[in-house]
Design an enzyme around this catalytic site. Structure first.
Site, PDB file in Angstrom:
ATOM      1  N   ILE A  18       0.759  -1.380  -0.004  1.00  0.00           N
ATOM      2  CA  ILE A  18      -0.038  -0.036  -0.103  1.00  0.00           C
ATOM      3  C   ILE A  18       1.016   1.266  -0.108  1.00  0.00           C
ATOM      4  CG2 ILE A  18      -2.213  -1.026   1.228  1.00  0.00           C
ATOM      5  CD1 ILE A  18      -1.012   0.110   3.824  1.00  0.00           C
ATOM      6  N   PHE A  23      12.228   5.328   2.046  1.00  0.00           N
ATOM      7  CA  PHE A  23      12.038   4.772   3.524  1.00  0.00           C
ATOM      8  C   PHE A  23      12.000   3.399   3.499  1.00  0.00           C
ATOM      9  CE2 PHE A  23       7.810   5.802   2.491  1.00  0.00           C
ATOM     10  CZ  PHE A  23       7.216   4.587   2.826  1.00  0.00           C
ATOM     11  N   GLY A  24      11.529   2.737   2.339  1.00  0.00           N
ATOM     12  CA  GLY A  24      11.203   1.275   2.266  1.00  0.00           C
ATOM     13  C   GLY A  24       9.792   1.098   1.836  1.00  0.00           C
ATOM     14  N   VAL A  26       5.459  -0.524   2.666  1.00  0.00           N
ATOM     15  CA  VAL A  26       4.415  -0.778   3.595  1.00  0.00           C
ATOM     16  C   VAL A  26       3.311  -1.506   3.001  1.00  0.00           C
ATOM     17  CG1 VAL A  26       2.718   0.441   5.138  1.00  0.00           C
ATOM     18  CG2 VAL A  26       4.608   1.780   4.743  1.00  0.00           C
ATOM     19  N   ASP A 156       8.390  16.328  10.279  1.00  0.00           N
ATOM     20  CA  ASP A 156       7.808  16.140   8.995  1.00  0.00           C
ATOM     21  C   ASP A 156       6.360  16.213   8.758  1.00  0.00           C
ATOM     22  OD1 ASP A 156       8.587  15.909   6.394  1.00  0.00           O
ATOM     23  OD2 ASP A 156       8.539  13.436   6.557  1.00  0.00           O
TER      24      ASP A 156
END
Length: 238
Positions: A18, A23-24, A26, A156
């Site tokens: 999703i 960052f990676g 999810v 952020d």
């Protein structure tokens, strides 16, 4: 050859991606034991990766994405190219690098960024309705940030990091850049230029600032909630 064991695949099924970024990744995944869906974020297991876990573990508020647990694995889950649930692969780092899995509350609604975009591109919502909805949303964001500032500075805050839960409530998330408040009365030396440039206060370009940088971002977010901006270029200029 002995197969690689993966706690993620042992405990979860019905996995679909999703979110994706630098960052990676999810994933939405059903934990078999509870028959309940969660969001599982997978990032490289570096020192900075623990910043989000450390921040989330201190927070318990209805307007903040809930943290459940985390664990470390030698491999990172990747779905196949078709993104189906039938097959997957485990990608090894090929070195001593490991991967951190963060299990969090799943927010099924859109992001606040999508909410703003939909209203900017629609003529069906009146200015009065938009202001009323914006005030209700922003009140929840303020409650979350007031609580967050007892523990950390987010650094952020932006519409893309604010989501809507399954029941429509606002949820502040993505604490990957959070830092400890320390002494609330003093500016502490911190990492400079940390955050998203469009929402950063001027002092974030230096190393000395406090939680007021989040207040600066909140002002910009509220402006976006109220003001109809046609394009990203127009938003940047305004």
């Amino acid at each position: 050859m002995r197969p690689t064991l993966c706690r993620f695949l042992e405990d979860f099924d019905s996995i679909s991606r999703i979110g994706k970024g630098s960052f990676g990744r999810v994933f939405k995944a059903r934990r078999k034991l509870e028959d309940q869906y969660f969001a599982v974020k997978i990032v490289k297991n570096k020192v900075n990766a623990y910043r989000e876990v450390s921040a989330l573990s201190k927070l318990n508020h209805p307007n903040i994405v809930r943290y459940y647990t985390c664990w470390v694995e030698e491999t990172a889950y990747r779905p196949d190219s078709s993104e189906s649930n039938s097959t997957s692969e485990l990608l090894s780092s090929g070195s001593s690098l490991e991967f951190l899995y963060i299990q969090m509350e799943l927010c099924e609604g859109d992001t606040l960024r999508a909410w703003i975009y939909q209203r900017n591109s629609s003529d069906e919502v009146t200015d009065t309705e938009r202001r009323k909805d914006a005030a209700h949303i922003f009140h929840q964001i303020l409650q979350a940030v007031q609580y967050i500032h007892k523990h950390v500075i987010h650094r952020d805050l932006k519409p893309a990091n604010i989501m809507f839960g399954s029941e429509g409530g606002v949820k502040v998330g993505d604490f990957g850049l959070a830092t400890a408040v320390d002494n609330d009365e003093e500016q502490q030396q911190r990492s400079r230029s940390t955050g998203t440039r469009l929402y950063m206060s001027p002092e974030q370009l230096t190393q000395f600032y406090d939680k007021k940088v989040d207040i600066f971002a909140l002002g910009l977010i509220y402006f976006e909630l109220l003001w109809k901006l046609g394009t990203d270029n127009e938003k940047s200029k305004v």
